[in-house]
Design a protein around this motif. Sequence first.
Motif, PDB file in Angstrom:
ATOM      1  N   PRO A 117       0.842  -1.283   0.097  1.00 21.27           N
ATOM      2  CA  PRO A 117       0.203  -0.208  -0.033  1.00 21.27           C
ATOM      3  C   PRO A 117       0.934   1.121   0.104  1.00 21.27           C
ATOM      4  O   PRO A 117       0.427   2.240  -0.327  1.00 21.27           O
ATOM      5  N   ARG A 177       0.452   7.061  -0.231  1.00 19.86           N
ATOM      6  CA  ARG A 177      -0.649   5.961  -0.483  1.00 19.86           C
ATOM      7  C   ARG A 177      -1.897   6.633  -1.196  1.00 19.86           C
ATOM      8  O   ARG A 177      -1.927   7.850  -1.132  1.00 19.86           O
ATOM      9  N   GLN A 193      -8.368   0.961  -0.757  1.00 20.41           N
ATOM     10  CA  GLN A 193      -6.770   1.259  -0.548  1.00 20.41           C
ATOM     11  C   GLN A 193      -5.892   0.629  -1.597  1.00 20.41           C
ATOM     12  O   GLN A 193      -6.001  -0.706  -2.178  1.00 20.41           O
ATOM     13  N   GLN A 230      -3.388  -0.574  -4.107  1.00 22.31           N
ATOM     14  CA  GLN A 230      -2.383  -1.772  -4.031  1.00 22.31           C
ATOM     15  C   GLN A 230      -2.024  -2.310  -5.277  1.00 22.31           C
ATOM     16  O   GLN A 230      -2.970  -2.914  -5.692  1.00 22.31           O
TER      17      GLN A 230
END
Length: 568
Positions: free
Chosen positions: A379, A395, A405, A407
């Motif tokens: 992340p 991030r 989130q 990633q």
Amino acid sequence: MERRKFISLSGKTLCALPVFSSAVFSFGREDKMPDWLVGLVKRNDTGVESLLTYQVQEKNSPDLGGVKDGYDILNPHSTAAIIQWGACAIFSPDSKFYQSDALLSQMRLAAMYLLKIQHKDGTIDLLSTNFHSTPDTGFLVKRLAIAYTLLERSGAAENQKVLIPLKEFLMNAGEALIAGGIHTPNHRWVVSAALTKLNELWPDIRYVDRINQWLDEHIDIDIDGQFNEKSTFIYSSLTDRLLITIAAGLNKPDLLESVRKNLNMTLYYVHPNGEIVTDASGRQDKAAIGTLENYYYPYRYLAMLDKNTTYSAMCKMIEETAGPKIGGFLDYLLADASLWEALPPVTALPLNYVKSFPNSGLVRIRKNRWDSTLIANNPVWFTFMKGRAVLQGVRFASSFFGKGQFQSAKLEQKGNSWELTQTLDGPYFQPYPKEGISPDGDWEKMPKLNRPQSEIQYLETKVTIREIKEGMEVEIVSGGTDGVPAAIELIFRPGGDLKGPLKIEGSKDSWILKEGMGTYTFEKDTITFGPGLSLHKNTVLRGSLPVMDAPSVFLTGFTPFKHTIKFS
């Protein structure tokens, strides 16, 4: 770095405890220690003095000889440190404890305590997590075997008072090491290195057979030069030291090729301030702040063996950036007098490069005083350092069904740029197929996998990173479902000064950069970043990771989202 918790010592004591894997011993009384080694010996004396104040001395105490850790728990690891550090002092003519009968008496108490708490199977406990632990026994053995040899060669008149109980402990432990199991990849080499040291002291074919059984699994190093755990601060350097021990002790020079591969890779894992890149680690040192003292012995050993001038330069760099901490490896350095010789002449280290490590999902870009790390499967996918000013990470998150989130599984090069991508979907679910409905209405017995989906929403995010003049540029594009709140998070290292962003009311250390450029200054170094963006105030988006305990600057918007940030 070992897997253990030692008592906390003052800043004047040793900065780290040694972890052993030594080459062939060649010390003779005619050898004179160089000044830099004498300095480490004297620092070790301070550590010994401090450590002894924690030892239980009451004669009638059942814990006589034991040492408590920072949590006030008696344990074998803190106790063993008295023997390990004490052996260095007893051995060294420049130590105030050289051949000291008084110190030997206290070391004997420690050895007797170790015998008392050693299990019948020869193992010891790591009280923070592992019990009857073969690998943690190995961590102790490989160091205590070195201590045994230093004591034996010290010429101290009373050394037998320690050597006799210490030998009993080590021989008991050897029985555990030839039979016990392990948890992690590096434990194979911990056990093998410990057995190698025992075999040097008391040859036993069973030791060698067990070592070869572990070595039959081959060394877990990839084409990048990285070991399986990718633990650059702790376990990669540990593995280097262990393999040197086995290679030297069993005449297996081929094992050094893996060490060289890892040391060559590590040349490109150095930040301008002398810290090591830890962002891709698969262990507890992930994103930890650490310098390179753990690599000093492997670099010095192979600099001398290979006459490698680049490794020699790494030693010099480590001395300059983490000098006192190499005292944690004093035992290695005392054990092999060939390492006391002057290093080969140095050649320049790589300071300007773009280097990809595909197996680690990592790209390193360095231009002398600044550098950047790009990371997949994380992340935190971007860092930027300029001297001592550190952007610890970037991030990106969105309020997309509680799973926004960002990633990326891949880091792909596209011309002069690098791309990270993520595709998410957010479905809704229809009534359960009638024939499969649970009679008792239990929701868990009607899994979503079997329900028809509808109104599926999608979110695609692409991050493009490229080098620009004097720095880096990050472009974030996210869309598919409109109106999704999104936030970019810039995480700086504590201790510096932010200018430009505004403090978020009620937060500990969160900021908004509404427009224009911001700066982060640490001592004499400054990172400039921006421009800002502030279309909403929600910086704690549902499904995003908690805000880190560090100065965090946010830029906010909605999908379709497109924003470019420059770092210089």
